[in-house]
Design an enzyme around this catalytic site. Sequence first.
Site, short mmCIF file in Angstrom:
data_model
loop_
_atom_site.label_atom_id
_atom_site.label_comp_id
_atom_site.label_asym_id
_atom_site.label_seq_id
_atom_site.Cartn_x
_atom_site.Cartn_y
_atom_site.Cartn_z
N LYS A 145 65.96 43.34 43.09
CA LYS A 145 65.27 43.00 44.34
C LYS A 145 66.21 42.18 45.23
O LYS A 145 66.52 41.02 44.93
CB LYS A 145 64.02 42.18 44.02
N LYS A 291 52.11 49.83 45.49
CA LYS A 291 50.78 49.75 46.10
C LYS A 291 49.79 50.66 45.37
O LYS A 291 48.65 50.27 45.12
CB LYS A 291 50.85 50.11 47.59
#
Length: 328
Positions: A145, A291
């Site tokens: 990340k 998501k």
Amino acid sequence: MTRAAGGGAAAAPAGAGGGTTVACLGGNALAPRAGRGSFAEQLSRARRACAPLAARVRDGARLLVVFGNGPQVGDELLRGHAARGEVPPLPLDACVASTQGSMGYALELALRAELAAAGTAVPVSSVLTLVRVDPDDPAFGAPDKPVGPPYGDAEAERLRRERGWVVARADGGWRRVVPSPRPVELVDAAAAGALLAAGHVVVAGGGGGVPVARQPDGSLAGVEAVVDKDRTAALLGRAVGADELLDLTTVDFVYRGFGTPGAEPLPRLTAAEARALHAAGEFAPGSMGPKVEAALDFLAGGGRSVLVTALPRLAEALRGEVGTRIVP
């Protein structure tokens, strides 16, 4: 908390009329690349987002707001880098905590203003939220990340050597990459639930929560990592018995073939359909994939409905005019 009775049809969203809604606002949606990312810009966008949420509270829903903080943590790290000759930079977990405070403040101001405009006298409370992660999570062995500013070759090598950072090529230079472990425990979930039960609108789980790990003596210590805010929103929703999850991002729908000329918006999906599309590789790991996984986790825990749409179009989505509704 008791769940509201009835089905999860798009025309009558589950959170309305007395249920509990979790609204998950993306950090990029509050601070898009097109703007400068100033606090005033973010506050203005927060007010626009909070207007339809305030209307739901007026109609009897309980509301818990979770938010992302990717751009904001990046700005905090950039400030630390620019001032490194004057003051020591904050560790990443402290930057997450700092932006929980500043963004929680902005959202609390926005919610209070919009609730007053809606004629609803409801208290708003922000909760600094710690999220326990597992030090043995595989993510710690494969940090991926990107956070913070880009560095030149010499600076990146110095930071790698002196601070033990993992750096990777990105954005025309080198950027630090950190782990993104799964949340395993919401340390402050009981506080958020108690405030909801007492009639407060609650802002919690900012940036996915401040990642902490249990120490041998039983205490908690911060971890230099980031937690996906969608996963935290789903976990918080399950903890407080929420009916509906609103995942508010930068796209109008969940798409099949996203980014291709034949991209197809998907107005409604069952959990089984979403799971099959995800298994087929339709949803990218760094964007829609988390998501959809969070939506499936939320529904598996008893949630009745998930709505994914663009933050500026929330009011239209709540009327069923845009957005993807995922149901059990």
